[in-house]
Motif scaffolding. Structure first.
Motif, short mmCIF file in Angstrom:
data_model
loop_
_atom_site.label_atom_id
_atom_site.label_comp_id
_atom_site.label_asym_id
_atom_site.label_seq_id
_atom_site.Cartn_x
_atom_site.Cartn_y
_atom_site.Cartn_z
N CYS A 115 10.03 11.56 -20.93
CA CYS A 115 10.04 11.23 -19.51
C CYS A 115 9.28 9.92 -19.25
N ARG A 116 9.92 9.07 -18.50
CA ARG A 116 9.28 7.81 -18.17
C ARG A 116 9.05 7.68 -16.67
N CYS A 117 8.92 8.79 -16.01
CA CYS A 117 8.68 8.70 -14.58
C CYS A 117 7.28 8.15 -14.33
N GLU A 118 7.00 7.77 -13.10
CA GLU A 118 5.73 7.13 -12.77
C GLU A 118 4.55 8.00 -13.21
N LYS A 119 4.68 9.27 -12.94
CA LYS A 119 3.56 10.17 -13.24
C LYS A 119 3.26 10.16 -14.74
N CYS A 120 4.34 10.29 -15.53
CA CYS A 120 4.13 10.34 -16.98
C CYS A 120 3.61 8.99 -17.48
N GLU A 121 4.14 7.91 -16.89
CA GLU A 121 3.69 6.59 -17.33
C GLU A 121 2.21 6.40 -17.04
N VAL A 122 1.82 6.81 -15.86
CA VAL A 122 0.40 6.68 -15.49
C VAL A 122 -0.45 7.51 -16.44
N GLN A 123 -0.01 8.73 -16.69
CA GLN A 123 -0.83 9.59 -17.54
C GLN A 123 -0.86 9.11 -18.98
N ARG A 124 0.29 8.62 -19.42
CA ARG A 124 0.32 8.08 -20.78
C ARG A 124 -0.62 6.88 -20.87
N GLY A 125 -0.55 6.05 -19.81
CA GLY A 125 -1.40 4.86 -19.79
C GLY A 125 -2.87 5.20 -19.83
N VAL A 126 -3.23 6.20 -19.06
CA VAL A 126 -4.64 6.61 -19.00
C VAL A 126 -5.07 7.12 -20.38
N ALA A 127 -4.18 7.87 -21.00
CA ALA A 127 -4.51 8.40 -22.34
C ALA A 127 -4.73 7.26 -23.32
N ARG A 128 -3.88 6.24 -23.21
CA ARG A 128 -4.02 5.10 -24.12
C ARG A 128 -5.33 4.36 -23.87
N VAL A 129 -5.62 4.14 -22.60
CA VAL A 129 -6.86 3.44 -22.25
C VAL A 129 -8.05 4.15 -22.86
N ARG A 130 -8.04 5.46 -22.73
CA ARG A 130 -9.18 6.22 -23.25
C ARG A 130 -9.30 6.09 -24.76
N LYS A 131 -8.15 5.96 -25.39
CA LYS A 131 -8.16 5.84 -26.83
C LYS A 131 -8.65 4.45 -27.25
N MET A 132 -8.22 3.46 -26.50
CA MET A 132 -8.47 2.08 -26.91
C MET A 132 -9.90 1.60 -26.63
N HIS A 133 -10.45 2.03 -25.52
CA HIS A 133 -11.76 1.49 -25.13
C HIS A 133 -12.82 2.59 -25.13
N PRO A 134 -13.99 2.26 -25.61
CA PRO A 134 -15.05 3.27 -25.61
C PRO A 134 -15.46 3.66 -24.19
N ALA A 135 -15.90 4.89 -24.07
CA ALA A 135 -16.33 5.37 -22.75
C ALA A 135 -17.37 4.43 -22.18
N GLY A 136 -17.24 4.13 -20.91
CA GLY A 136 -18.26 3.34 -20.24
C GLY A 136 -18.11 1.84 -20.40
N SER A 137 -17.17 1.42 -21.28
CA SER A 137 -17.04 -0.03 -21.46
C SER A 137 -16.36 -0.64 -20.23
N ASP A 138 -16.62 -1.92 -20.01
CA ASP A 138 -16.04 -2.57 -18.85
C ASP A 138 -14.52 -2.59 -18.89
N GLU A 139 -13.98 -2.84 -20.11
CA GLU A 139 -12.52 -2.87 -20.24
C GLU A 139 -11.93 -1.54 -19.82
N ARG A 140 -12.59 -0.51 -20.24
CA ARG A 140 -12.08 0.81 -19.95
C ARG A 140 -12.10 1.07 -18.44
N LEU A 141 -13.22 0.72 -17.85
CA LEU A 141 -13.32 0.93 -16.41
C LEU A 141 -12.24 0.13 -15.69
N GLU A 142 -12.06 -1.11 -16.11
CA GLU A 142 -11.06 -1.96 -15.46
C GLU A 142 -9.66 -1.38 -15.61
N ALA A 143 -9.35 -0.99 -16.86
CA ALA A 143 -8.00 -0.48 -17.11
C ALA A 143 -7.77 0.83 -16.35
N LEU A 144 -8.77 1.68 -16.33
CA LEU A 144 -8.63 2.94 -15.60
C LEU A 144 -8.48 2.66 -14.11
#
Ligand SMILES: O=C(O)CCC(=O)C(=O)O
Ligand SMILES: [Fe+2]
Length: 606
Positions: free
Chosen positions: A342-371
């Motif tokens: 599924c590529r609906c907006e909801k899934c895309e947003v959730q997939r994106g959030v999951a990726r952000v969490r994987k890519m950037h350490p908790a609390g990092s500025d990049e992570r905050l920005e991407a989230l």
């Protein structure tokens, strides 16, 4: 009624559109489904035609029909094969083998399936289905390939809308469960609102829907089994063989591909809704059944559906539609049941959030920005639950407390500061606020006011000032005479601590200190505080110096009129609800000191 037509839906293949924007809950299309199959226990629609049941006519197996004619027709054209009350003596292991070896003409099957998807020449169970809701208008500049819905020809199998993007393995399933990876508390953020999509819930729903595909299948066979299709006798054997069902639902064999296609095209249909038997009717409302219809099978999936397929007469009645048509399955389940990512907006947003969490350490500025970016996107897309979940996470990492505090959700705000500062000890703001939260966490007295008959403060209790043995409002008249020996060795003139009880309607033992600080007003510096509301349930100001040390000053209240204010003596307290608009009156000479205290009413039981 707005005309519904098919056109390119960009990366989703073809989709259904309306020629103009439609008001919410409008009926977009009335149509005859190929087949309709109500859920077991959903007694409100006819098992043959999907019409609303006035007086059900039942089969021996208790399936309900709107008329004898419908019941007989259903029996003759498929129900006999599934009816649990029918004779099953013919079933045998040998017949099972016969069934499994049946035609493997997958190509032919897919041709027929194309027909199904596009409203081909399949005989319909007579019934009424409607697509209802709020379709998007086709976006401008989009490729215009529209043809009338009715007139769709062959080759429309893209209408399934999901064959794209099989390779999207990563991210699936990670949207859920991601939280644990970082040791986050459940109940915060993503946990919320996701319950309905737990794997167990999805599996249960899939199980619930699957058998209906058989009914649909039979509905489609009505009167004209395609050449080479299994005989009805064989079909009849099907229902008792779980393994066969499993194989077929994996798409194996002629019949398997047909069943798989049916599963992809059949839509859960709503109507008046039927109560989930598992919750004794008290909980979730399940779809009433499953339909296979030309328009329905052309609908693209979205986890944030804009329309619903509605059963029977419910469609004509209007009223609220729940739009659950496509919301039954998410991510992994969507892939399992419907064979696409599924590529609906909801899934895309959730997939994106999951990726952000994987890519950037908790609390990092990049992570905050991407989230933050995904949080805003969710908000723009109208995915409010997701936006709340993302912002909760964001705010916990940055400013959750302030936001919750503004909402007067003090218990949550406090917990968020404490939890946040544990997760991000390097975050200075979190650390400071958490330290304050800890410092002010004073165990409340066992009884803030003595048991027995309590006196109410005077009629105008909006402002109650009490302290140092005296009061400065009319409340004194009603309660200052209390001269009691409490826990003290000498009797004093005390005020009852009834303010919280009478005004906030809570026991004083549930009051907690949120914040407190000294405020300095200086005629030569900060002279006043503009009218405002406090982020508190109850605010106190305690005068720290003599009124003779300054001119002007005092706490002003909008409700008391332009000139209304209190100017208490040293040691006196002014108490008022934080939402009451008030201000610090200008000091024109000298210095005025107060302690401002902000209290909240905890949800915890004392
Ligand atoms: O000066 C006062 O009495 C009012 C102070 C106040 O409202 C505040 O600090 O929020
Ligand atoms: Fe204030």
């Amino acid at each position: 009624m707005s005309s519904v037509y098919t056109s390119s839906a960009g990366s989703r293949g073809r989709g259904l559109f309306t020629a103009r924007a439609c008001p919410s809950h409008s009926l977009l299309r009335l149509g005859e489904p190929h087949a309709a199959s109500p859920m077991p226990g959903c007694a409100s629609v006819c098992c043959s035609c999907g019409r609303h049941l006035e007086r059900p006519v039942r089969c021996a197996c208790s399936a309900a029909y709107c008329s004898e004619a419908c019941r007989d027709k259903a029996y003759d054209t498929g129900h006999a094969l599934l009816c649990v009350a029918a004779d099953d003596a013919a079933r045998s292991a040998a017949s099972l083998a016969e069934l499994l070896s049946l035609g493997s003409d997958a190509a032919r099957a897919s041709r027929e399936v194309g027909g199904l998807a596009s409203g081909g020449p399949w005989v319909a169970a007579a019934g009424v289905s409607a697509v209802a809701g709020h379709f998007p208008e086709e976006e401008e500049g989009e490729e215009e390939e529209g043809e009338s819905d009715e007139g769709q020809g062959e080759g429309e199998s893209e209408g399934e809308g999901g064959e794209e993007g099989e390779g999207e393995g990563e991210g699936e399933g990670e949207g859920e469960g991601e939280g644990e990876e970082e040791g986050e508390g459940e109940g915060e953020g993503e946990g919320e609102g996701e319950e309905a999509h737990s794997p167990e819930a999805l599996e249960a729903e899939a199980r619930l829907l699957l058998p209906h595909c058989w009914r649909l299948l039979l509905g489609c066979f009505e009167g004209r089994l395609p050449e080479g299709a299994p005989s009805r006798r064989v079909l009849r054997l099907l229902r008792s063989y779980g393994e066969v069902l499993a194989r077929l639902s994996r798409g194996e064999g002629w019949l398997g591909s047909l069943v798989a296609a049916l599963e992809r095209n059949a839509l859960p249909a709503s109507g008046a809704g039927c109560a989930d038997p598992a919750t004794g009717g008290a909980g979730a409302v399940l779809p009433e059944g499953v339909v296979l219809s030309a328009a329905g099978s052309m609908l693209n999936h979205s986890c944030v559906p804009s329309c619903a397929v509605v059963f029977g007469d419910e469609a004509a009645k209007g009223g609220e539609w729940t739009g659950r048509a496509h919301d039954l399955a998410r991510t992994a389940a969507l892939r399992a049941m419907h064979g696409f990512v599924c590529r609906c907006e909801k899934c895309e947003v959730q997939r994106g959030v999951a990726r952000v969490r994987k890519m950037h350490p908790a609390g990092s500025d990049e992570r905050l920005e991407a989230l933050r970016a995904f949080g805003l996107r969710a908000l723009e897309e109208g995915l409010y639950e997701d936006a709340v979940a993302i912002h909760r996470r964001l705010l916990r990492e940055a400013a959750l407390c302030s936001a919750l505090q503004r909402l007067h959700r003090f218990d949550e705000a406090r917990a968020a500061w404490l939890g946040g500062s544990e997760a991000l000890p390097e975050h200075a703001e979190l650390r400071r606020e958490a330290a304050a939260a800890r410092a002010y966490h004073i165990a409340p007295p066992p009884h803030a006011s003595p048991p027995g008959k309590r006196k109410r403060p005077a009629a105008e209790a909006r402002i109650l000032a009490a302290g140092g043995g005296r009061t400065i409002t009319s409340s004194e008249k009603s309660s200052s005479s209390a001269r009691r020996a409490r826990r003290r060795s000498v009797p004093t003139t005390d005020m009852e601590a009834t303010y919280a009880e009478s005004r906030l309607k809570v026991s004083a033992s549930r009051l907690r200190v949120w914040d407190a600080f000294v405020v300095r007003y200086d005629a030569a510096a900060q002279r006043s505080l503009p009218t405002h509301q406090d982020d508190s349930h109850l605010s106190l100001t305690i005068a720290l110096n003599e009124t003779g040390e300054y001119d002007g000053g005092g706490t002003s209240f909008e409700d008391l009129g332009g000139e209304g204010f209190v100017r208490p003596e040293k040691g006196c307290v002014v108490a008022f609800p934080g939402e009451l608009r008030h201000g610090g009156r200008a000091v024109t000479r000298g210095v005025r000191y107060i302690i401002a205290v902000f209290l909240w009413v905890t949800e915890e039981s004392p």
